[in-house]
Design a protein around this motif. Structure first.
Motif, PDB file in Angstrom:
ATOM      1  N   GLY A  13       3.461  17.591   2.279  1.00 59.71           N
ATOM      2  CA  GLY A  13       2.321  17.859   1.770  1.00 59.71           C
ATOM      3  C   GLY A  13       1.264  16.668   1.105  1.00 59.71           C
ATOM      4  N   ARG A  14       2.199  15.576   1.022  1.00 54.27           N
ATOM      5  CA  ARG A  14       1.848  14.413   0.243  1.00 54.27           C
ATOM      6  C   ARG A  14       1.052  13.487   1.223  1.00 54.27           C
ATOM      7  NH1 ARG A  14       3.708  12.571  -4.563  1.00 54.27           N
ATOM      8  NH2 ARG A  14       3.638  10.232  -4.903  1.00 54.27           N
ATOM      9  N   VAL A  15       0.090  12.814   0.600  1.00 57.96           N
ATOM     10  CA  VAL A  15      -0.560  11.812   1.539  1.00 57.96           C
ATOM     11  C   VAL A  15      -0.379  10.555   1.127  1.00 57.96           C
ATOM     12  CG1 VAL A  15      -2.914  10.924   2.074  1.00 57.96           C
ATOM     13  CG2 VAL A  15      -2.715  13.569   1.610  1.00 57.96           C
ATOM     14  N   ALA A  16       0.494   9.808   1.928  1.00 58.21           N
ATOM     15  CA  ALA A  16       0.927   8.431   1.591  1.00 58.21           C
ATOM     16  C   ALA A  16      -0.321   7.208   1.891  1.00 58.21           C
ATOM     17  CB  ALA A  16       2.170   8.162   2.405  1.00 58.21           C
ATOM     18  N   VAL A  17      -1.113   7.389   3.074  1.00 55.80           N
ATOM     19  CA  VAL A  17      -1.962   6.624   3.372  1.00 55.80           C
ATOM     20  C   VAL A  17      -3.310   7.695   3.624  1.00 55.80           C
ATOM     21  CG1 VAL A  17      -2.943   4.777   4.751  1.00 55.80           C
ATOM     22  CG2 VAL A  17      -0.603   4.672   4.167  1.00 55.80           C
ATOM     23  N   GLY A  34      -0.940  -3.053  -4.566  1.00 50.85           N
ATOM     24  CA  GLY A  34      -1.039  -1.807  -5.088  1.00 50.85           C
ATOM     25  C   GLY A  34       0.362  -1.472  -5.782  1.00 50.85           C
ATOM     26  N   PRO A  35       0.231  -0.434  -6.857  1.00 54.33           N
ATOM     27  CA  PRO A  35       1.526  -0.392  -7.455  1.00 54.33           C
ATOM     28  C   PRO A  35       2.361   0.240  -6.715  1.00 54.33           C
ATOM     29  CG  PRO A  35      -0.509   0.933  -8.332  1.00 54.33           C
ATOM     30  CD  PRO A  35      -1.013   0.394  -7.161  1.00 54.33           C
ATOM     31  N   ASN A  36       3.583   0.314  -7.078  1.00 53.29           N
ATOM     32  CA  ASN A  36       4.833   0.771  -6.328  1.00 53.29           C
ATOM     33  C   ASN A  36       4.293   2.350  -5.715  1.00 53.29           C
ATOM     34  OD1 ASN A  36       7.042  -0.357  -8.625  1.00 53.29           O
ATOM     35  ND2 ASN A  36       6.879  -0.793  -6.542  1.00 53.29           N
ATOM     36  N   GLY A  37       4.734   2.734  -4.586  1.00 53.59           N
ATOM     37  CA  GLY A  37       4.112   3.910  -3.808  1.00 53.59           C
ATOM     38  C   GLY A  37       3.207   4.161  -3.325  1.00 53.59           C
ATOM     39  N   SER A  38       2.136   3.167  -3.513  1.00 56.67           N
ATOM     40  CA  SER A  38       0.837   3.404  -3.210  1.00 56.67           C
ATOM     41  C   SER A  38       0.350   3.332  -1.711  1.00 56.67           C
ATOM     42  CB  SER A  38      -0.010   2.074  -3.731  1.00 56.67           C
ATOM     43  OG  SER A  38       0.465   1.099  -3.638  1.00 56.67           O
ATOM     44  N   GLY A  39       1.455   3.092  -0.759  1.00 60.65           N
ATOM     45  CA  GLY A  39       1.177   3.142   0.674  1.00 60.65           C
ATOM     46  C   GLY A  39       1.247   1.895   1.415  1.00 60.65           C
ATOM     47  N   LYS A  40       1.606   1.020   0.964  1.00 61.73           N
ATOM     48  CA  LYS A  40       1.604  -0.556   1.479  1.00 61.73           C
ATOM     49  C   LYS A  40       2.571  -0.670   2.641  1.00 61.73           C
ATOM     50  CE  LYS A  40       2.690  -2.891  -2.290  1.00 61.73           C
ATOM     51  NZ  LYS A  40       2.787  -1.640  -3.238  1.00 61.73           N
ATOM     52  N   SER A  41       3.692  -0.330   2.477  1.00 60.28           N
ATOM     53  CA  SER A  41       4.763  -0.394   3.587  1.00 60.28           C
ATOM     54  C   SER A  41       4.496   0.539   4.628  1.00 60.28           C
ATOM     55  CB  SER A  41       6.083   0.052   3.142  1.00 60.28           C
ATOM     56  OG  SER A  41       6.591  -1.036   1.747  1.00 60.28           O
ATOM     57  N   THR A  42       4.010   1.825   4.049  1.00 58.86           N
ATOM     58  CA  THR A  42       3.356   2.655   5.310  1.00 58.86           C
ATOM     59  C   THR A  42       2.402   2.283   6.201  1.00 58.86           C
ATOM     60  OG1 THR A  42       4.328   4.453   3.705  1.00 58.86           O
ATOM     61  CG2 THR A  42       2.956   5.235   5.742  1.00 58.86           C
ATOM     62  N   ASP A 152       5.783  -8.129   4.371  1.00 59.11           N
ATOM     63  CA  ASP A 152       5.876  -7.380   3.458  1.00 59.11           C
ATOM     64  C   ASP A 152       6.869  -7.681   2.286  1.00 59.11           C
ATOM     65  OD1 ASP A 152       5.733  -4.530   1.972  1.00 59.11           O
ATOM     66  OD2 ASP A 152       6.878  -3.407   3.217  1.00 59.11           O
ATOM     67  N   GLU A 153       5.797  -7.848   1.177  1.00 55.91           N
ATOM     68  CA  GLU A 153       6.872  -8.484  -0.112  1.00 55.91           C
ATOM     69  C   GLU A 153       7.673  -9.736   0.361  1.00 55.91           C
ATOM     70  OE1 GLU A 153       6.515  -7.299  -3.261  1.00 55.91           O
ATOM     71  OE2 GLU A 153       5.671  -5.042  -2.642  1.00 55.91           O
ATOM     72  N   PRO A 154       6.987 -10.622   0.878  1.00 55.06           N
ATOM     73  CA  PRO A 154       8.083 -11.946   1.156  1.00 55.06           C
ATOM     74  C   PRO A 154       8.783 -12.666   0.203  1.00 55.06           C
ATOM     75  CG  PRO A 154       5.424 -12.411   1.566  1.00 55.06           C
ATOM     76  CD  PRO A 154       5.797 -11.042   1.235  1.00 55.06           C
ATOM     77  N   SER A 184       2.162  -7.240  -1.878  1.00 57.54           N
ATOM     78  CA  SER A 184       2.777  -7.447  -2.828  1.00 57.54           C
ATOM     79  C   SER A 184       2.122  -6.739  -4.064  1.00 57.54           C
ATOM     80  CB  SER A 184       2.619  -8.861  -3.415  1.00 57.54           C
ATOM     81  OG  SER A 184       2.941  -9.194  -4.617  1.00 57.54           O
ATOM     82  N   HIS A 185       3.271  -6.300  -4.980  1.00 57.75           N
ATOM     83  CA  HIS A 185       2.602  -5.541  -6.166  1.00 57.75           C
ATOM     84  C   HIS A 185       2.524  -6.641  -7.398  1.00 57.75           C
ATOM     85  CE1 HIS A 185       6.995  -4.972  -5.898  1.00 57.75           C
ATOM     86  NE2 HIS A 185       7.187  -5.288  -6.965  1.00 57.75           N
ATOM     87  N   LEU A 186       2.642  -7.900  -7.075  1.00 50.93           N
ATOM     88  CA  LEU A 186       2.564  -8.955  -8.138  1.00 50.93           C
ATOM     89  C   LEU A 186       1.096  -9.742  -7.890  1.00 50.93           C
ATOM     90  CD1 LEU A 186       5.928 -10.524  -7.844  1.00 50.93           C
ATOM     91  CD2 LEU A 186       5.143  -8.848  -9.392  1.00 50.93           C
TER      92      LEU A 186
HETATM   93  N1  LIG Z   1       9.870   8.401   5.342  1.00 53.42           N
HETATM   94  C1  LIG Z   1       9.131   8.931   4.265  1.00 53.42           C
HETATM   95  N2  LIG Z   1       9.358  10.064   4.085  1.00 53.42           N
HETATM   96  C2  LIG Z   1       8.731  10.956   3.111  1.00 53.42           C
HETATM   97  N3  LIG Z   1       7.908   9.816   1.993  1.00 53.42           N
HETATM   98  C3  LIG Z   1       7.920   8.783   2.388  1.00 53.42           C
HETATM   99  C4  LIG Z   1       8.370   8.136   3.336  1.00 53.42           C
HETATM  100  N4  LIG Z   1       8.125   6.848   3.197  1.00 53.42           N
HETATM  101  C5  LIG Z   1       7.249   6.624   2.230  1.00 53.42           C
HETATM  102  N5  LIG Z   1       6.844   7.780   1.699  1.00 53.42           N
HETATM  103  C6  LIG Z   1       6.185   8.038   0.394  1.00 53.42           C
HETATM  104  O1  LIG Z   1       4.927   7.548   0.559  1.00 53.42           O
HETATM  105  C7  LIG Z   1       4.392   6.858  -0.332  1.00 53.42           C
HETATM  106  C8  LIG Z   1       4.057   5.498  -0.045  1.00 53.42           C
HETATM  107  O2  LIG Z   1       5.287   4.836   0.181  1.00 53.42           O
HETATM  108  P1  LIG Z   1       5.365   3.206   0.613  1.00 53.42           P
HETATM  109  O3  LIG Z   1       6.628   2.782   0.561  1.00 53.42           O
HETATM  110  O4  LIG Z   1       4.314   3.028   1.723  1.00 53.42           O
HETATM  111  O5  LIG Z   1       4.736   2.575  -0.753  1.00 53.42           O
HETATM  112  P2  LIG Z   1       4.442   0.731  -1.264  1.00 53.42           P
HETATM  113  O6  LIG Z   1       3.115   0.663  -1.495  1.00 53.42           O
HETATM  114  O7  LIG Z   1       5.022   0.130  -0.132  1.00 53.42           O
HETATM  115  O8  LIG Z   1       5.548   0.840  -2.536  1.00 53.42           O
HETATM  116  P3  LIG Z   1       6.596  -0.255  -3.107  1.00 53.42           P
HETATM  117  O9  LIG Z   1       5.486  -1.172  -3.640  1.00 53.42           O
HETATM  118  O10 LIG Z   1       7.236   0.724  -4.169  1.00 53.42           O
HETATM  119  O11 LIG Z   1       7.424  -0.781  -1.861  1.00 53.42           O
HETATM  120  C9  LIG Z   1       5.380   7.198  -1.500  1.00 53.42           C
HETATM  121  O12 LIG Z   1       5.158   8.202  -2.417  1.00 53.42           O
HETATM  122  C10 LIG Z   1       6.576   7.289  -0.703  1.00 53.42           C
HETATM  123  O13 LIG Z   1       7.749   8.183  -1.423  1.00 53.42           O
END
Ligand SMILES: Nc1ncnc2c1ncn2[C@@H]1O[C@H](COP(=O)(O)OP(=O)(O)OP(=O)(O)O)[C@@H](O)[C@H]1O
Length: 241
Positions: A13-17, A34-42, A152-154, A184-186
């Motif tokens: 139910g959670r929107v990552a991006v 963006g802060p940790n978990g903000s959706g960069k890697s996704t 991603d975070e090189p 980066s988050h820096l």
């Molecule tokens: N495979 C997955 N299954 C469930 N939730 C996920 C998955 N991948 C990412 N998420 C969730 O999606 C959100 C975004 O995560 P993402 O890793 O993209 O953030 P980020 O900005 O890269 O964080 P960080 O700086 O900590 O690496 C987070 O809430 C994470 O818990």
């Protein structure tokens, strides 16, 4: 050029991006903050076709990653620096990738030189330090001489000399006319590396601006970043008092 059009990804139910629309242009380094978990890697995974969007699309030079005929020659990526066989040498890892992607074998020696691993190329990659693994990951990204680079975070795990090296490398690659998108988050590090910034929080676009534009009207760049992202942070410590 990278173009994101209403790019959206949900996990449960959670929107990552969340409906992210951005254009990342060639010729400058664009920081993705963006802060940790903000959706960069996704977001980066969706650009590379490793995750499917629930809505919207990510285009590289106008097409989706899956439609690229020679992906490594179009886009190079550093996502997970540990993604190699530990028993293989750095050189063998690169050679296998070159062979399977129709890239001339001579390119292996070139990228090892660029990342400073010529002397360590024949060692098993499993014995590399974290910084050397990052360098091998950068060598993989550069192997196909791509016009688009996604990192991603090189700087994770790099010492100050390594951080400066990657900063100069990325700026040089952008100056050659490539598209360089680096997460980066820096904020302080990004201010030294990037000209443009894309800032997200909880998957949403918060700002698309220059480093100077973000800092304008604030005491410091860090202050500007915290104010922008303070409403869009999942985790926050309270400190001790
Ligand atoms: N495979 C997955 N299954 C469930 N939730 C996920 C998955 N991948 C990412 N998420 C969730 O999606 C959100 C975004 O995560 P993402 O890793 O993209 O953030 P980020 O900005 O890269 O964080 P960080 O700086 O900590 O690496 C987070 O809430 C994470 O818990």
């Amino acid at each position: 050029m990278i173009e994101l059009r209403e790019l959206t990804k949900r996990y449960g139910g959670r929107v990552a991006v969340d409906a992210l629309s951005v254009q990342v242009r060639p010729g400058v380094v664009t920081g993705f903050l963006g802060p940790n978990g903000s959706g960069k890697s996704t977001t980066m995974r969706m650009i590379l076709g490793l995750d499917a969007p629930d809505h919207g699309e990510a285009l590289i030079d106008g097409v989706r990653y899956a439609q690229l005929t020679r992906p490594l020659r179009t886009v190079g990526a550093l996502l997970d620096a540990g993604a190699f066989h530990p028993g293989r040498s750095g050189r063998a890892h690169l050679a296998a990738l070159a062979a399977s992607n129709d890239i001339p074998a001579a390119r292996v020696g070139e990228v090892l030189r660029v990342v400073g691993l010529s002397g360590a190329g024949d060692r098993r990659a499993g014995t590399y330090s974290l910084g050397m693994r990052q360098r091998l990951g950068v060598a993989v990204a550069l192997l196909g001489d791509p016009g688009v680079l996604l990192l991603d975070e090189p700087v994770n795990g790099l010492d100050p000399e390594g951080i400066r090296w990657i900063r100069d490398l990325l700026r040089g690659l952008a100056a050659e006319g490539r598209t360089v998108f680096v997460s980066s988050h820096l904020i302080a590090e990004m201010a030294l590396t990037a000209e443009r910034l894309v800032v997200i929080g909880q998957g949403r676009l918060l700002a698309e601006t220059t480093v100077a534009g973000l800092a304008a009207g604030h005491d410091s760049l860090e202050d500007a970043f915290f104010r922008l992202t303070s409403q869009a942070t999942d985790y926050r410590g309270t400190g001790v008092s």
